[in-house]
Motif scaffolding. Structure first.
Motif, PDB file in Angstrom:
ATOM      1  N   SER A 180       1.743   8.791  22.940  1.00  0.00           N
ATOM      2  CA  SER A 180       2.410   9.593  24.320  1.00  0.00           C
ATOM      3  C   SER A 180       2.442   7.943  25.057  1.00  0.00           C
ATOM      4  CB  SER A 180       0.989   9.562  25.006  1.00  0.00           C
ATOM      5  OG  SER A 180       0.220   9.043  25.642  1.00  0.00           O
ATOM      6  N   VAL A 181       3.810   8.238  25.278  1.00  0.00           N
ATOM      7  CA  VAL A 181       5.050   6.824  26.043  1.00  0.00           C
ATOM      8  C   VAL A 181       5.063   7.032  26.765  1.00  0.00           C
ATOM      9  CG1 VAL A 181       6.827   5.574  25.495  1.00  0.00           C
ATOM     10  CG2 VAL A 181       5.490   6.082  23.845  1.00  0.00           C
ATOM     11  N   ILE A 182       5.040   6.250  28.636  1.00  0.00           N
ATOM     12  CA  ILE A 182       5.768   6.276  29.440  1.00  0.00           C
ATOM     13  C   ILE A 182       7.018   5.779  29.069  1.00  0.00           C
ATOM     14  CG2 ILE A 182       6.351   6.196  32.283  1.00  0.00           C
ATOM     15  CD1 ILE A 182       3.172   7.321  32.127  1.00  0.00           C
ATOM     16  N   VAL A 183       8.558   6.040  29.572  1.00  0.00           N
ATOM     17  CA  VAL A 183       9.622   5.280  30.053  1.00  0.00           C
ATOM     18  C   VAL A 183       9.992   5.181  31.149  1.00  0.00           C
ATOM     19  CG1 VAL A 183      12.078   5.160  28.981  1.00  0.00           C
ATOM     20  CG2 VAL A 183      10.936   6.060  27.743  1.00  0.00           C
ATOM     21  N   VAL A 184      10.336   3.418  31.434  1.00  0.00           N
ATOM     22  CA  VAL A 184      10.949   3.080  32.575  1.00  0.00           C
ATOM     23  C   VAL A 184      11.515   3.438  33.177  1.00  0.00           C
ATOM     24  CG1 VAL A 184       9.718   1.874  35.112  1.00  0.00           C
ATOM     25  CG2 VAL A 184       7.792   2.066  33.208  1.00  0.00           C
ATOM     26  N   GLY A 185      12.759   3.846  33.541  1.00  0.00           N
ATOM     27  CA  GLY A 185      14.159   4.001  33.934  1.00  0.00           C
ATOM     28  C   GLY A 185      14.770   4.666  32.698  1.00  0.00           C
ATOM     29  N   ASP A 202      -0.040  -1.569  34.920  1.00  0.00           N
ATOM     30  CA  ASP A 202      -1.657  -1.899  34.021  1.00  0.00           C
ATOM     31  C   ASP A 202      -1.802  -1.655  33.256  1.00  0.00           C
ATOM     32  OD1 ASP A 202      -4.228  -2.678  34.083  1.00  0.00           O
ATOM     33  OD2 ASP A 202      -4.975  -2.127  36.644  1.00  0.00           O
ATOM     34  N   TYR A 203      -1.997  -3.214  32.073  1.00  0.00           N
ATOM     35  CA  TYR A 203      -2.409  -2.098  30.904  1.00  0.00           C
ATOM     36  C   TYR A 203      -4.012  -3.841  30.832  1.00  0.00           C
ATOM     37  CZ  TYR A 203      -0.352  -6.621  29.891  1.00  0.00           C
ATOM     38  OH  TYR A 203       0.543  -8.598  30.332  1.00  0.00           O
ATOM     39  N   SER A 204      -4.121  -3.368  31.045  1.00  0.00           N
ATOM     40  CA  SER A 204      -6.023  -4.102  30.668  1.00  0.00           C
ATOM     41  C   SER A 204      -6.789  -3.081  30.073  1.00  0.00           C
ATOM     42  CB  SER A 204      -6.498  -4.902  32.295  1.00  0.00           C
ATOM     43  OG  SER A 204      -6.529  -3.292  33.506  1.00  0.00           O
ATOM     44  N   GLY A 205      -6.522  -2.177  30.331  1.00  0.00           N
ATOM     45  CA  GLY A 205      -7.988  -0.786  29.524  1.00  0.00           C
ATOM     46  C   GLY A 205      -7.006  -0.698  28.282  1.00  0.00           C
ATOM     47  N   GLU A 206      -7.830   0.347  27.372  1.00  0.00           N
ATOM     48  CA  GLU A 206      -7.678   0.883  26.321  1.00  0.00           C
ATOM     49  C   GLU A 206      -6.353   1.245  26.578  1.00  0.00           C
ATOM     50  OE1 GLU A 206      -9.249   4.121  22.863  1.00  0.00           O
ATOM     51  OE2 GLU A 206     -10.883   2.646  24.217  1.00  0.00           O
ATOM     52  N   GLU A 207      -5.767   2.205  27.601  1.00  0.00           N
ATOM     53  CA  GLU A 207      -5.034   3.356  27.841  1.00  0.00           C
ATOM     54  C   GLU A 207      -4.099   2.517  28.929  1.00  0.00           C
ATOM     55  OE1 GLU A 207      -5.360   7.148  26.592  1.00  0.00           O
ATOM     56  OE2 GLU A 207      -5.891   7.205  28.365  1.00  0.00           O
ATOM     57  N   THR A 215       1.380   7.537  42.983  1.00  0.00           N
ATOM     58  CA  THR A 215       0.752   8.663  41.811  1.00  0.00           C
ATOM     59  C   THR A 215      -0.114   8.165  40.458  1.00  0.00           C
ATOM     60  OG1 THR A 215       1.938  11.336  42.666  1.00  0.00           O
ATOM     61  CG2 THR A 215       1.207  10.522  39.880  1.00  0.00           C
ATOM     62  N   VAL A 216      -0.833   8.055  39.566  1.00  0.00           N
ATOM     63  CA  VAL A 216      -1.031   7.248  38.770  1.00  0.00           C
ATOM     64  C   VAL A 216      -1.211   7.791  37.557  1.00  0.00           C
ATOM     65  CG1 VAL A 216      -2.998   5.867  37.361  1.00  0.00           C
ATOM     66  CG2 VAL A 216      -3.319   5.803  39.636  1.00  0.00           C
ATOM     67  N   TRP A 217      -0.109   6.945  36.393  1.00  0.00           N
ATOM     68  CA  TRP A 217       0.182   7.961  35.061  1.00  0.00           C
ATOM     69  C   TRP A 217       0.043   7.168  34.771  1.00  0.00           C
ATOM     70  CZ3 TRP A 217       4.119  12.306  35.774  1.00  0.00           C
ATOM     71  CH2 TRP A 217       4.881  12.231  37.304  1.00  0.00           C
ATOM     72  N   THR A 218      -1.360   8.253  32.803  1.00  0.00           N
ATOM     73  CA  THR A 218      -1.649   7.441  32.019  1.00  0.00           C
ATOM     74  C   THR A 218      -1.098   7.733  31.173  1.00  0.00           C
ATOM     75  OG1 THR A 218      -4.280   7.712  32.787  1.00  0.00           O
ATOM     76  CG2 THR A 218      -4.175   7.628  30.656  1.00  0.00           C
ATOM     77  N   THR A 219      -0.853   6.443  29.794  1.00  0.00           N
ATOM     78  CA  THR A 219       0.231   6.901  29.137  1.00  0.00           C
ATOM     79  C   THR A 219      -0.603   5.499  27.640  1.00  0.00           C
ATOM     80  OG1 THR A 219       2.269   6.824  27.624  1.00  0.00           O
ATOM     81  CG2 THR A 219       1.659   5.385  29.357  1.00  0.00           C
ATOM     82  N   GLN A 220      -0.869   5.935  26.317  1.00  0.00           N
ATOM     83  CA  GLN A 220      -1.048   5.170  25.483  1.00  0.00           C
ATOM     84  C   GLN A 220       0.052   3.733  25.151  1.00  0.00           C
ATOM     85  OE1 GLN A 220      -0.740   7.629  22.046  1.00  0.00           O
ATOM     86  NE2 GLN A 220      -2.378   7.484  21.696  1.00  0.00           N
ATOM     87  N   LYS A 221       1.510   4.083  25.557  1.00  0.00           N
ATOM     88  CA  LYS A 221       2.680   2.584  25.705  1.00  0.00           C
ATOM     89  C   LYS A 221       3.442   3.312  26.754  1.00  0.00           C
ATOM     90  CE  LYS A 221       1.909   2.277  21.097  1.00  0.00           C
ATOM     91  NZ  LYS A 221       0.742   1.476  20.610  1.00  0.00           N
ATOM     92  N   VAL A 222       4.160   1.702  26.873  1.00  0.00           N
ATOM     93  CA  VAL A 222       4.964   1.890  27.830  1.00  0.00           C
ATOM     94  C   VAL A 222       6.800   1.141  27.620  1.00  0.00           C
ATOM     95  CG1 VAL A 222       5.981   1.440  30.954  1.00  0.00           C
ATOM     96  CG2 VAL A 222       3.625   2.437  30.709  1.00  0.00           C
ATOM     97  N   LEU A 223       7.755   1.812  27.885  1.00  0.00           N
ATOM     98  CA  LEU A 223       8.439   1.224  27.468  1.00  0.00           C
ATOM     99  C   LEU A 223       9.583   1.317  28.434  1.00  0.00           C
ATOM    100  CD1 LEU A 223      10.301   0.008  25.243  1.00  0.00           C
ATOM    101  CD2 LEU A 223      11.930   2.353  25.267  1.00  0.00           C
ATOM    102  N   ILE A 259       3.756  -6.824  24.669  1.00  0.00           N
ATOM    103  CA  ILE A 259       2.652  -6.767  25.235  1.00  0.00           C
ATOM    104  C   ILE A 259       1.269  -6.423  24.880  1.00  0.00           C
ATOM    105  CG2 ILE A 259       1.536  -8.119  27.451  1.00  0.00           C
ATOM    106  CD1 ILE A 259       4.044  -8.038  28.742  1.00  0.00           C
ATOM    107  N   GLN A 260       0.541  -6.492  23.516  1.00  0.00           N
ATOM    108  CA  GLN A 260      -0.442  -6.531  23.591  1.00  0.00           C
ATOM    109  C   GLN A 260      -0.039  -5.080  22.625  1.00  0.00           C
ATOM    110  OE1 GLN A 260      -3.709  -6.272  26.084  1.00  0.00           O
ATOM    111  NE2 GLN A 260      -3.514  -8.474  26.154  1.00  0.00           N
ATOM    112  N   GLY A 261       0.936  -4.424  22.783  1.00  0.00           N
ATOM    113  CA  GLY A 261       1.619  -3.613  21.436  1.00  0.00           C
ATOM    114  C   GLY A 261       1.083  -2.326  22.151  1.00  0.00           C
ATOM    115  N   LYS A 262       1.335  -2.793  23.391  1.00  0.00           N
ATOM    116  CA  LYS A 262       1.884  -1.199  24.432  1.00  0.00           C
ATOM    117  C   LYS A 262       2.882  -1.234  25.957  1.00  0.00           C
ATOM    118  CE  LYS A 262      -4.007  -1.998  25.253  1.00  0.00           C
ATOM    119  NZ  LYS A 262      -4.622  -2.724  26.027  1.00  0.00           N
ATOM    120  N   ILE A 263       3.040  -2.476  25.821  1.00  0.00           N
ATOM    121  CA  ILE A 263       4.414  -2.686  26.780  1.00  0.00           C
ATOM    122  C   ILE A 263       5.304  -3.243  26.218  1.00  0.00           C
ATOM    123  CG2 ILE A 263       5.358  -2.932  29.093  1.00  0.00           C
ATOM    124  CD1 ILE A 263       2.623  -2.206  29.415  1.00  0.00           C
ATOM    125  N   PHE A 264       6.467  -2.423  25.851  1.00  0.00           N
ATOM    126  CA  PHE A 264       7.660  -2.731  25.037  1.00  0.00           C
ATOM    127  C   PHE A 264       8.163  -2.628  25.989  1.00  0.00           C
ATOM    128  CE2 PHE A 264       4.862  -0.675  22.373  1.00  0.00           C
ATOM    129  CZ  PHE A 264       5.057  -1.771  21.228  1.00  0.00           C
TER     130      PHE A 264
END
Length: 814
Positions: free
Chosen positions: A382-387, A600-605, A614-622, A784-789
């Motif tokens: 799962s990925v959230i794209v910002v923008g 927030d990418y401090s946790g596993e997700e 609203t808080v959205w949970t995902t594996q990665k963010v672009l 960043i840590q393979g989580k934020i692109f």
């Protein structure tokens, strides 16, 4: 080959003689003697009936000759030597002689093939190459869904894509009907097929596969076919007749932009010899570094990889409107022997790699859930794209087509970001933001236009420079000042070669310094008009940079020129970019009016919080957020961004240009401009540089009366606090000066953009500030840590492998 023989008691493959058949004698002593001699003779006969392949490591215990060409072919019996092509494919010495010896019947056929091979190819036309290219039988896979077994065709059958596409076990290929009798699919598969998948099998292959009649052939006419994975014996790879290889190669090298008949001229996926610096282009005869990293087994001999990669690329550009699947590629792999099975198996791996890399299966494709572009292991991500700008939507579309769950969060009440078309003008779409494509060759925008059937209007090169007062500047004077201007930039390029970031100075300052030194040393004194024309060229440079030159780095102002560029025509997308954007967005999960406040990418997700809580949970963010917003910390990251990344962000500038569009009751400029797509405004002095410096005719068909102009450099600040009518008044003052000899009517409609005041954009495109470096783009683009692109115009990096996520960088100037 050693002539010594090792006696063996191993049973021969053909056992027509046996000790039991020897005659018996009455004398006991004679019987024993004869029995001993018979046993010895049996060893000799057994050895003569059977000979193993001498290729070290070959598993064929009883070779069989596939050629059956010579009258005395060994078949599966004795021959003085077996010639090894693969573990499972051998030909006997008798068949070798049949073609290689001048007094044999097959010699003429071999020499005819050899002439063609030598004429077109570079590799040695050896007997083994002849056998592999001309005599090995073809293998074809049954297309019945519950079968899929591989079958060897008879020697006389020539495999075609149509046969490969429709073949079923037992099919009679002369009339395409099925053999009568029992179900042919129930017959067992040849045991040799299972061995082909093993790594050792490929290592025992004597010659790499060279494809016949490859779809890539028309693209690669300037190369030796066998250097790019194709057979030199095919008519599709024939070179110019009657010339030496060297002459032919040099002739073809002189044609840098080889295009294929019936194909979009902007599709040039392969470099031609001696060509370089073209974006999204590969060398057909060399593996790139990321390819070697992914497929290290081809590092010693890349022929099979190149053959399949080149074929896949050619098939994609032949029909880019549909997703290219393994099934669509398989029947185009035409090569003799068991190696075709290996090619089919490898092709799927290579196709998925090229899809991930963004070389194929990109743009606007309609992909159903059961036909995602990548295998199932990608579908649980799962990925959230910002923008929801061009970069965000292009990336989201590609990820969605991969089978990944994607949600796009957009702060504004519309999609498109810096793409915003105004369709209220009569008969013409006018882009408030991007609308010009700078360099169309291999540009993803050109690809998507082809997919949608959109025609791109090529902008002509003619641009008359009109002075206030109405006079058109002498083109000779314009060319002379353009030469001096580019000469100044060349001196800047020389100056910066040994300069560090700490020695950087503003580009405008350096240009002025060089200009003054030139005047002093040369004694040349430019006229007042020449000085004004030079100011026009400086305003054009500010248009390209998106900033006043006093802020731009002299050391790194054109940092992107060191990398591959989109070459070719500059075009106007007359239908507007929104046509492309809307198609990219079709079917995606896009949430408008959801500005992101924190990531927030401090946790596993990863947790993404929007302004409504609203808080959205995902594996990665672009993140495809404009640089200006990152510089103002519009999004809080936890943990915070590294000092290195923050420094890189602040070393770039958020460039701004504004646009003005005007619709008139009639085309008053036609008689003066004479069909040109745009014309320039020579500024009366340096203080008005960048104020409506160029005007574009927005209707390529010449029916509607709409002009669009740009405001760049310091002029952006000049109009920032003016209202729209005041800006319009200044623009009309300029136009009436440029066309002073005639009446210029008031516009019936107009707009003025305010990108600098848009809270969610605040910019047009980025530039390197004084003291900065082009490396900042690479640093910002690092994940960043393979989580934020990161993706988008301001993250345009040569290291970024998510090609379609960089769409905004390909849109070019407004």
């Amino acid at each position: 080959m050693s002539t010594g023989r090792v006696r063996t008691k191993k049973k021969a493959c053909s056992s027509d003689q046996s000790p039991d058949n020897l005659p018996l004698r009455s004398s006991g002593r004679q019987v024993k003697k004869k029995a001993a001699e018979a046993a010895d003779d049996d060893d000799e006969a057994s050895e003569k009936k059977y000979r193993k392949c001498e290729k070290a490591g070959c598993t064929a215990t009883c070779p069989v000759c596939f050629a059956s060409a010579a009258e005395r072919c060994a078949k599966n019996g004795y021959t003085s030597r077996w010639y090894h092509l693969s573990c499972g494919e051998h030909f006997c010495n008798e068949c070798f002689d049949h073609y290689y010896r001048s007094h044999k019947d097959g010699y003429e056929k071999y020499t005819a093939w050899k002439r063609i091979w030598t004429s077109n190819g570079k590799s040695e036309p050896s007997p083994k190459a002849f056998m592999a290219d001309q005599q090995l039988p073809y293998w074809v896979q049954c297309t019945k869904p519950d079968c899929g077994k591989w079958r060897q065709l008879t020697k006389e059958i020539q495999l075609t894509p149509q046969i490969a596409k429709t073949y079923r076990c037992g099919m009679k290929l002369n009339n395409s009907t099925k053999t009568e009798g029992s179900d042919q699919c129930s017959m067992p598969e040849d045991l040799r097929v299972a061995e082909v998948s093993d790594h050792w099998w490929y290592s025992m292959l004597i010659l790499p596969p060279l494809l016949k009649d490859s779809v890539a052939a028309p693209f690669l006419a300037a190369y030796y076919p066998d250097c790019v994975g194709m057979s030199p014996s095919c008519t599709s790879t024939n070179r110019l007749p009657g010339e030496s290889n060297l002459v032919k190669l040099e002739h073809l090298k002189s044609v840098p932009n080889l295009t294929v008949a019936g194909m979009n001229k902007y599709f040039q996926p392969f470099y031609q010899p001696n060509e370089c610096g073209k974006a999204l282009c590969v060398r057909p005869d060399v593996m790139e570094l990321d390819e070697l990293y992914e497929f290290p087994e081809y590092s010693r001999d890349p022929t099979m990889y190149l053959a399949l990669r080149n074929l896949i690329l050619a098939l994609w550009y032949t029909n880019c409107k549909e997703a290219l699947t393994p099934q669509k590629c398989i029947h185009h792999i035409i090569v003799r022997g068991l190696v075709r099975i290996r090619c089919v198996q490898e092709m799927e791996r290579i196709l998925y790699f090229m899809t991930r890399k963004g070389l194929i299966n990109t743009g606007i494709l309609s992909v159903s859930p059961d036909q995602y572009l990548l295998p199932k292991e990608y579908h649980n991500k799962s990925v959230i794209v910002v923008g929801a700008g061009a970069a965000g939507l292009a990336a989201a579309r590609q990820l969605h087509n991969f089978g990944i769950k994607v949600i796009v969060l957009e702060a504004k009440d519309r999609i498109g970001g810096r793409v915003w078309d105004d369709k209220t003008f009569k008969g013409v779409t006018v882009g408030r933001g991007a609308q010009i494509v700078n360099g169309c060759v291999n540009n993803p925008v050109a690809l998507m236009c082809e997919q949608l059937g959109i025609k791109m209007h090529k902008l002509g090169e003619k641009c008359d420079l009109i002075q206030e007062g109405g006079r058109i500047t002498d083109p000779t004077l314009d060319k002379r000042m353009d030469f001096h201007f580019n000469a100044i930039l060349d001196v800047v390029s020389e100056w910066r070669k040994d300069k560090t970031q700490h020695q950087d100075v503003p580009l405008g300052e350096k240009i002025q310094e060089i200009y003054k030194a030139f005047i002093q040393e040369s004694g040349i004194q430019f006229s007042e008009l020449e000085e004004k024309v030079l100011q026009f060229h400086l305003s054009n440079l500010e248009y390209a940079c998106g900033s006043n030159l006093s802020q731009v780095s002299a050391r790194s102002w054109d940092h992107n020129e060191f990398f591959a560029q989109f070459a070719g025509d500059h075009t106007l997308l007359t239908v507007g970019y929104s046509t492309v954007i809307d198609k990219l967005a079709e079917g995606l999960d896009i949430r408008l009016n959801f500005p992101v406040q924190s990531i927030d990418y401090s946790g596993e997700e990863v947790q993404v919080t929007t302004a409504d809580g609203t808080v959205w949970t995902t594996q990665k963010v672009l993140a495809t957020v404009p640089l200006a917003l990152l510089q103002k910390n519009a999004i809080q990251f936890n943990p915070p961004l590294s000092e290195k990344k923050i420094k890189a962000i602040n070393s770039l500038g958020a460039g701004v240009i504004e646009k003005v569009a005007l619709q008139f009751p009639y085309r008053f400029w036609d008689s003066k401009i004479q069909g040109a797509d745009f014309f320039g405004h020579v500024p009366p002095n340096s203080s008005q540089r960048g104020l409506f410096s160029v005007f574009y005719d927005m209707d390529s068909e010449g029916k509607q009366s709409i002009l669009m102009s740009v405001v760049t450099g310091d002029a952006v600040t000049t109009i920032k606090n003016l209202d729209d009518k005041q800006v319009l008044q200044q623009c009309m003052t300029v136009l009436r000066e440029l066309f002073k000899e005639q009446e210029v009517p008031d516009p019936v409609k107009f707009f003025v953009t305010r990108w600098s005041k848009d809270p969610w954009l605040q910019m047009a495109y980025s530039f390197v500030k004084t003291g900065g470096s082009g490396e900042a783009y690479d640093i910002i683009a690092e994940d960043i840590q393979g989580k934020i692109f990161f993706a988008g115009e301001q993250y345009y990096s040569q290291k970024n492998t998510v090609l379609m996520a960089l769409m905004a960088a390909h849109i070019g100037n407004y």
